[in-house]
Design an enzyme around this catalytic site. Structure first.
Site, PDB file in Angstrom:
ATOM      1  CB  ILE A 114      18.632  -5.644 -38.329  1.00  0.00           C
ATOM      2  CG1 ILE A 114      19.525  -6.842 -38.639  1.00  0.00           C
ATOM      3  CG2 ILE A 114      19.342  -4.340 -38.682  1.00  0.00           C
ATOM      4  CD1 ILE A 114      19.782  -7.059 -40.119  1.00  0.00           C
ATOM      5  CB  CYS A 115      13.843  -3.553 -37.058  1.00  0.00           C
ATOM      6  SG  CYS A 115      13.644  -4.164 -38.749  1.00  0.00           S
TER       7      CYS A 115
END
Length: 182
Positions: free
Chosen positions: A53-54
């Site tokens: 996600i980052c």
């Protein structure tokens, strides 16, 4: 957790500067709470480098960096990974190579702990975003759990609203009327 109206903590951290330098010895910078005098700060935290996600969030903040700069704001991305891991990730991930803002290392977790955003179980920073005014006062704070990405465009909208110094209704957008008290 520190919130709106609180003083953002003082910090002195290492980071990887904007872009991807050819010489690794030129990659690292010092970043402090005084590094960008007179500017708004948009400080966002992600849990770990080399995750899923980052990079979607970091890359989107990168794409919007010009929007923040137009509003006299400096973006700082922070995680509890080291500056060396940040550099390796920038080299490895195409979407991160040309980031126009520093990737800052809070490896001792002092800033994350001071802000109250350290996940108790995982020991990493939650997905927190702080908008800090030029006087070092937090004007906006939001935190997502580890598994839910945030919306950087909403951070631009919030910054716009804060900079009007007016009453802005729900879903207000720049150019729209603000609320006037009769």
């Amino acid at each position: 957790m520190l919130t709106v109206g609180d003083k953002f903590p003082e910090f002195a951290l290492k980071g990887v500067g904007a872009g991807l330098p050819k010489n690794p010895s030129e990659a690292f910078i010092d970043v402090t709470n005084a590094s960008y005098p007179g500017k708004w700060l948009v400080v966002f935290f992600w849990p770990k480098d080399f995750t899923f996600i980052c990079p979607t969030e970091i890359a989107e903040f990168g794409r919007l960096n010009g929007e923040f700069a137009d509003r006299d704001a400096q973006v700082l991305g922070v995680s509890t990974d080291s500056e060396f891991v940040h550099l390796a990730w920038k080299r490895d991930h195409e979407d991160l190579r040309d980031l126009p803002f520093p990737m800052v290392s809070d490896i001792k977790r002092e800033l994350a702990e001071g802000l109250g955003i350290l996940d108790r179980d995982a020991g990493v920073a939650l997905r927190a975003t702080f908008v800090v005014d030029p006087n070092g006062i937090i004007q906006h704070a939001s935190v997502n759990g580890l598994n839910v990405g945030r919306n950087p465009q909403e951070t631009v909208r919030v910054l716009d609203a804060l900079q009007t110094d007016e009453l802005c209704p729900c879903n207000w957008q720049p150019g729209e009327d603000v609320l006037k008290v009769a």
